[in-house]
Scaffold this active site. Sequence first.
Site, PDB file in Angstrom:
ATOM      1  N   GLU A   7      45.042   9.312  13.583  1.00 18.00           N
ATOM      2  CA  GLU A   7      45.932   9.223  14.752  1.00 18.00           C
ATOM      3  C   GLU A   7      45.371   8.195  15.719  1.00 18.00           C
ATOM      4  O   GLU A   7      44.739   8.530  16.718  1.00 18.00           O
ATOM      5  CB  GLU A   7      46.089  10.566  15.471  1.00 18.00           C
ATOM      6  N   HIS A 169      53.911  13.616  17.722  1.00 16.46           N
ATOM      7  CA  HIS A 169      52.870  13.318  18.704  1.00 16.46           C
ATOM      8  C   HIS A 169      53.320  13.808  20.078  1.00 16.46           C
ATOM      9  O   HIS A 169      54.512  13.820  20.377  1.00 16.46           O
ATOM     10  CB  HIS A 169      52.602  11.810  18.729  1.00 16.46           C
ATOM     11  N   ASP A 293      41.968   9.600  17.849  1.00 19.26           N
ATOM     12  CA  ASP A 293      42.859   9.333  18.986  1.00 19.26           C
ATOM     13  C   ASP A 293      42.404   8.073  19.711  1.00 19.26           C
ATOM     14  O   ASP A 293      42.437   7.991  20.937  1.00 19.26           O
ATOM     15  CB  ASP A 293      42.952  10.515  19.952  1.00 19.26           C
TER      16      ASP A 293
END
Length: 334
Positions: A7, A169, A293
């Site tokens: 991600e 998301h 992230d």
Amino acid sequence: MRRIATEEAFVIPEVLRPMLDRAAGEPYDSDLFFWSKAADGTPLQRRLLDLDDERLQIMDETGIDVQLISLASTGVQMFPADEATALATLANDVLADAIARHPARYAGLASFAPQDPAGAAREIERAMTRLGYNGVIVNSHTNGDYLDQPEYWPILEACEATGAPLYIHPRAPSPQMIAPYQAYTLEHAIWGFQAETSLHALRLIAGGIFDRFPRLQVVLGHGGEGLHYWLPRLDAMHANFKAPEGSRPALELAPSEYIKRNFAITTSGMNWGPAVRFAIESIGADKVMFAIDYPFVDSGKSVAEMEAIDLPAEVKAAIWHRNAERIFNIAPKG
């Protein structure tokens, strides 16, 4: 051991600049405030825009072999429909070019504009079949709407037909639910993000989406947005609190069974040993994937946290890379 981070964000100027202009010129908006964190001159903006230099340098320094990259939240979902569709196409072309430049280092999740469901379905088909993407991403609600609503089913049909995993998301909670969060700025990653995203996922389950689209695969980040902590309670309360006649469909399975069958999770921003171990115990080691992230979370810290978790080698391999290779169809290392 190969490390795939699942991600990881980027942005294009054509999306970033209008969001920054709106953030500067409009009253406080929770989603625009999030964009404003990537203001001009910040390291965050520089790293979001970069698809070649610093990104690869940080990957090399922290031992990340592959990033699965997607357009940063809120993507194109705050633009008018026609503009959003064009921007999604542009962003997907830009990322596809970067993947072509670095095929061993990058994979991608394609953007689409839910505001235009038919156009979104076409873009998903193009991205998956012509551009070689590994899945698609949506930033939860769009103007307060969710993908369980029938007008958005063409998007889910396209995901199932092309085998595209759908990464849901976060963004700030929808207009219907945001007010209580805003008093203490709780609408962002501290709490509102996971509340919004887990609600979206649960709407898909309770709305019978996985009976209609049984092969649809959904991925949730940030430790699964907390949903898998509730498995027994979801089943019990869904069974015990009957809805008014006709207000929700009868499900073929218990809610927890859809989570175990149709969902996978990533560890983005949540590479915390107790959370990772509980995810393995509750939904299985074959459903958990490493993520950072980037660039919102420190890459080195995330890698160190995952490395520190005492797990069997085969489980670590599954989380580091094998599950991502299978779920997102990322080619194994040659």
